[in-house]
Design a protein around this motif. Structure first.
Motif, PDB file in Angstrom:
ATOM      1  N   ALA A 171       1.034  -1.133  -0.132  1.00  0.00           N
ATOM      2  CA  ALA A 171      -0.023  -0.360  -0.113  1.00  0.00           C
ATOM      3  C   ALA A 171       0.605   1.314  -0.378  1.00  0.00           C
ATOM      4  N   LEU A 172       1.335   1.366   1.202  1.00  0.00           N
ATOM      5  CA  LEU A 172       2.451   2.322   1.019  1.00  0.00           C
ATOM      6  C   LEU A 172       3.204   2.706  -0.504  1.00  0.00           C
ATOM      7  N   GLY A 173       4.198   1.446  -1.190  1.00  0.00           N
ATOM      8  CA  GLY A 173       4.713   1.341  -1.846  1.00  0.00           C
ATOM      9  C   GLY A 173       3.508   2.229  -3.796  1.00  0.00           C
ATOM     10  N   ALA A 174       2.577   1.786  -3.347  1.00  0.00           N
ATOM     11  CA  ALA A 174       1.747   1.995  -4.473  1.00  0.00           C
ATOM     12  C   ALA A 174       0.241   3.684  -4.212  1.00  0.00           C
ATOM     13  N   VAL A 175       1.010   4.268  -3.333  1.00  0.00           N
ATOM     14  CA  VAL A 175       0.906   5.701  -2.468  1.00  0.00           C
ATOM     15  C   VAL A 175       1.967   6.503  -2.957  1.00  0.00           C
TER      16      VAL A 175
END
Length: 322
Positions: A171-175
């Motif tokens: 999630a952090l990578g995508a955001v």
């Protein structure tokens, strides 16, 4: 013989220079922030306020002629759009003329509206002003706040979606990739002083969706390969996953760009800003899916002890040849 944009099997090492790619992204983001802080955005009428005039005539509309007639009045940013509607009569031609708020006034004065009417009558004698509406700075300020909120909520929803579907590291990578794309898009509009209006906000939200789709395809394959190759290093799994989806990624991006470039060249001034934002967004979105989202995931690490296989892992379009 089939044309391939990339070989059927590739073995590129996308992380051999990951520090350089992250450094380049950070530099571009700093430049974008600096440009935004120093010169800001070239806001269009939607955000600055102004007057909208709806016209009708019985002759076909020539936007260039209309613009040439109004230009000597020195009204600043003027947007002229022809309106199409199947309910119009055969001899009914409608345009929307938007004029920016003039300095020291919330809207164009009645005298200036008369001057515009006279100027257009000189090139189209039977033109009529059906309605004249003004948008003040207060309403424009609310539009800015709403636009920022829309983009922030879209990115927040992505964070929750990826977190629930994958893991928090994903999630952090995508955001991070989405924030990267939005900042670089706003930065290039600030640097080039291209008009920034509500259409560009729509483009930003579309870019968020496009970039997310690309990232999810890669992450889906990463999750599948993490289960499949439990003893492989995370870096190897990421490289393998990106290479396996590279054909699909390149084909999607190139075909999208072909359509957008055609629109940019042939679509006219009305949609040129929107299409430029989309072209830039496709390029940086593809780049960030590989070099930002995946690199952040590599840096954060991810657990490798999944015991239940996923019935939805992988993507049915991931191996399409390009």
């Amino acid at each position: 013989m089939r044309l391939r944009l990339v070989p059927k099997e590739t073995s590129f090492d996308f992380f051999s220079r990951w520090k350089m790619w992250l450094g380049l992204s950070a530099l571009l983001m700093v430049v974008g922030f600096a440009s935004f802080a120093i010169q800001g955005l070239n806001f269009g009428i939607d955000f600055r306020g102004g007057t909208t005039i709806r016209t009708e005539s019985t002759q076909p509309v020539d936007v260039g002629t209309y613009r040439g007639a109004i230009e000597p009045l020195g009204l600043g940013d003027v947007s002229i759009t022809e309106v199409f509607d199947p309910t119009f009569d055969e001899d009914e031609y409608v345009t929307m003329i938007r004029i920016q708020a003039q300095e020291g006034a919330e809207s164009v004065t009645a005298e200036m509206v008369e001057n515009v009417h006279a100027a257009l009558k000189s090139v189209e004698p039977d033109i009529k002003f059906v309605s004249v509406e003004s948008v003040g700075p207060k309403v424009s300020g609310e539009l800015v706040q709403t636009a920022v909120l829309a983009v922030a909520l879209a990115i927040g929803a992505v964070l929750v979606y990826i977190w629930l579907r994958f893991e928090w590291q994903f999630a952090l990578g995508a955001v991070a990739a989405l924030v990267h794309d939005v900042i670089l898009t706003i930065g290039v509009f600030s640097e080039l002083q291209i008009k920034f209006d509500l259409a560009i906000i729509a483009a930003l939200l579309t870019i968020v969706g496009y970039s997310l789709n690309d990232t999810v395809v890669v992450f889906d394959r990463v999750r599948e390969n993490l289960r499949k190759y439990k003893k492989k290093d995370l870096k190897e799994v990421l490289n393998l996953s990106i290479n396996e989806t590279l054909s699909r990624t390149v084909m999607t991006s190139v075909t999208t760009l072909l359509a957008l470039i055609s629109l940019y060249v042939l679509g006219g001034d009305v949609i040129r800003g929107f299409v430029f934002a989309m072209i830039w967004g496709v390029i940086v979105g593809t780049y960030s899916s590989v070099f930002v989202a995946s690199t952040i995931l590599l840096w954060l690490g991810v657990k490798r002890d999944w015991t239940k296989p996923s019935n939805t892992s992988g993507n049915q379009f991931a191996n399409i040849d390009a």
